[in-house]
Design an enzyme around this catalytic site. Structure first.
Site, PDB file in Angstrom:
ATOM      1  N   TYR A   1       0.701  -1.221   0.041  1.00 15.94           N
ATOM      2  CA  TYR A   1      -0.027   0.160  -0.121  1.00 15.94           C
ATOM      3  C   TYR A   1       0.842   1.351  -0.135  1.00 15.94           C
ATOM      4  O   TYR A   1       0.347   2.294  -0.395  1.00 15.94           O
ATOM      5  CB  TYR A   1      -1.004  -0.034   1.233  1.00 15.94           C
ATOM      6  CG  TYR A   1      -1.957  -1.158   1.132  1.00 15.94           C
ATOM      7  CD1 TYR A   1      -2.914  -0.924   0.034  1.00 15.94           C
ATOM      8  CD2 TYR A   1      -1.666  -2.525   1.543  1.00 15.94           C
ATOM      9  CE1 TYR A   1      -3.929  -1.807  -0.144  1.00 15.94           C
ATOM     10  CE2 TYR A   1      -3.095  -3.393   1.526  1.00 15.94           C
ATOM     11  CZ  TYR A   1      -3.832  -3.178   0.571  1.00 15.94           C
ATOM     12  OH  TYR A   1      -5.003  -4.050   0.286  1.00 15.94           O
TER      13      TYR A   1
ATOM     14  N   PHE B   1     -11.689  -3.176  10.738  1.00 13.17           N
ATOM     15  CA  PHE B   1     -12.273  -3.297   9.624  1.00 13.17           C
ATOM     16  C   PHE B   1     -11.990  -3.813   8.542  1.00 13.17           C
ATOM     17  O   PHE B   1     -10.526  -4.366   8.481  1.00 13.17           O
ATOM     18  CB  PHE B   1     -12.957  -1.807   9.301  1.00 13.17           C
ATOM     19  CG  PHE B   1     -11.925  -0.814   9.042  1.00 13.17           C
ATOM     20  CD1 PHE B   1     -11.270  -0.675   7.999  1.00 13.17           C
ATOM     21  CD2 PHE B   1     -11.065  -0.191  10.035  1.00 13.17           C
ATOM     22  CE1 PHE B   1     -10.334   0.414   7.670  1.00 13.17           C
ATOM     23  CE2 PHE B   1     -10.045   0.612   9.881  1.00 13.17           C
ATOM     24  CZ  PHE B   1      -9.655   0.875   8.873  1.00 13.17           C
TER      25      PHE B   1
END
Length: 405
Positions: free
Chosen positions: A124, A405
């Site tokens: 990322y 999450f």
């Protein structure tokens, strides 16, 4: 020319893309019963799919939330909760196309920040995400007791499944985003976070602390894990704490006291706790508590660099001019003056040069500019600038997310 297209998914494509993500993450196949429990959390808005011949071959998912930043401001953010590509389509530019589409959409919507928990740390950074908070894995071995005065009274009660589902969303909102990096939990977050974990198969229980004023101010989600073996049949239970949130240190300490008092427990363990949580000094025997690992937790991405820099506060000291390069969102490129009075665009010469992912590492205060410069992640033009940036970006409270999450 690619042989796939990237576009927002439709409602009819929610289940196929969720199944695709599960396969990419090597999760067990989802049953219709489980989908009925959690499907409402997998809403179509915010999700982009890659499709070949109208079949999904990749997905990036996100939901709208808010995030606390240093100084107390709360900014609109996207929580990226799932990125995956079908095994026969990897290494073909699918993730790059998906992430680019998502980021450009967020920029058009005026979202300040994006955040995620990275399954692989090498992916990322090239999309502008940087490690913005860390989390500690802690273990407390029996017997362990809290020191007198660590918590200010009150009472702890256990909730049944229905009570937990009804009460926890409002309680988390009341606790509030009191650390930089904490995010709001919208209504669609709760079904996937609670329904499976509070089921008989999930095995989690919930304890709530009520303060001396009669108001609930903290909760913990935990489950018992049997550690006994044929060679050690008397080995006690491991208590795994999944989620522990509190409005103040006294309420959090009261929940730790409760968890450490449960009978037949050999060890209490929790992952992704605040690195600066004073667990060992809460105990009469500080050696009972051990930090076994510190790892990256929340990865952050400044979608709107100017807006995000202007929204947080800074420490005292001389200003620093940062020159930011952002490959995926060119509108963020430029020079920004950061000082005690705020931040904004400038035509002044750069003191420090850095990429978007490194700026994200600085933003919440987790990293020092001087450390990142020593690692070669910041190009230093003015040798005095890293020390000035350390003072400007320092925070009194270490950032922490605390939400899965």
């Amino acid at each position: 020319m690619t042989d796939f297209v990237v576009r927002p998914i439709t409602d009819d494509e929610r289940r196929p893309t969720f199944d695709l993500l599960g396969q990419a993450l090597h999760s067990p196949q989802l049953s219709d019963e489980t989908w009925a429990q959690i499907g409402d959390s997998w809403a179509a808005p915010g999700k982009f799919g890659a499709f070949a011949d109208d079949r999904p071959i990749g997905i990036t998912s996100g939901f709208a939330t808010t995030i606390a930043v240093p100084g107390g401001a709360v900014l609109p953010a996207a929580a990226v909760d799932g990125v995956g590509v079908r095994a026969d389509w990897t290494r073909r530019g699918v993730v790059t196309a998906l992430m680019s589409a998502q980021l450009n959409d967020l920029a058009e919507r005026g979202t300040s920040l994006a955040c995620l928990h990275a399954s692989e740390a090498v992916i990322y950074g090239r999309f502008g995400y940087g490690i913005a908070t860390s989390g500690a894995t802690v273990r407390i071995d029996h017997p362990a007791r809290l020191r007198e005065g660590a918590e200010a009274g009150g009472a702890v009660r256990l909730l049944d499944t229905g009570e937990a589902r009804a009460q926890l969303p409002a309680l988390y909102q009341r606790i509030g985003l009191h650390r930089p990096g904490m995010i709001a939990r919208p209504s669609l977050w709760w079904p996937i976070a609670l329904n499976r974990r509070l089921s008989r198969e999930g095995g989690y229980r919930v304890a709530v602390h009520t303060g001396p004023n009669g108001e609930d101010d903290a909760f913990a989600m935990f489950k018992s894990v049997d550690q006994s073996t044929a060679a050690d049949p008397e080995r006690g239970v491991l208590l795994e704490v999944r989620d522990l949130q509190g409005a103040n240190p006294e309420a959090i300490a009261a929940l730790w006291r409760f968890l450490l008092s449960i009978d037949l427990v050999a060890t209490v363990s929790s992952r992704f706790r605040p690195v600066d949580e004073p667990l060992s000094v809460l105990l009469t025997d500080p050696r009972r508590a051990r930090t076994t690992e510190v790892e990256d937790d929340l990865w952050l991405r400044l979608v709107d660099v100017a807006g995000a820099l202007a929204a947080r506060t800074y420490g005292p000291g001389e200003p620093v001019v940062f020159e930011v390069d952002d490959r995926l969102l060119p509108a963020n490129r430029g020079r920004y003056r950061v000082g005690p009075d705020g931040a904004g665009h400038t035509d002044a010469g750069a003191d420090l040069r850095l990429d978007a992912d490194t700026l994200a590492m600085l933003y919440l205060g987790e990293w020092r500019a001087s450390t990142l410069a020593q690692a070669g992640r910041i190009t230093v033009v003015d040798p005095a600038a890293p020390a000035r940036a350390d003072t400007l970006f320092a925070t009194g409270t270490r950032p922490w997310c605390g939400t899965y999450f």
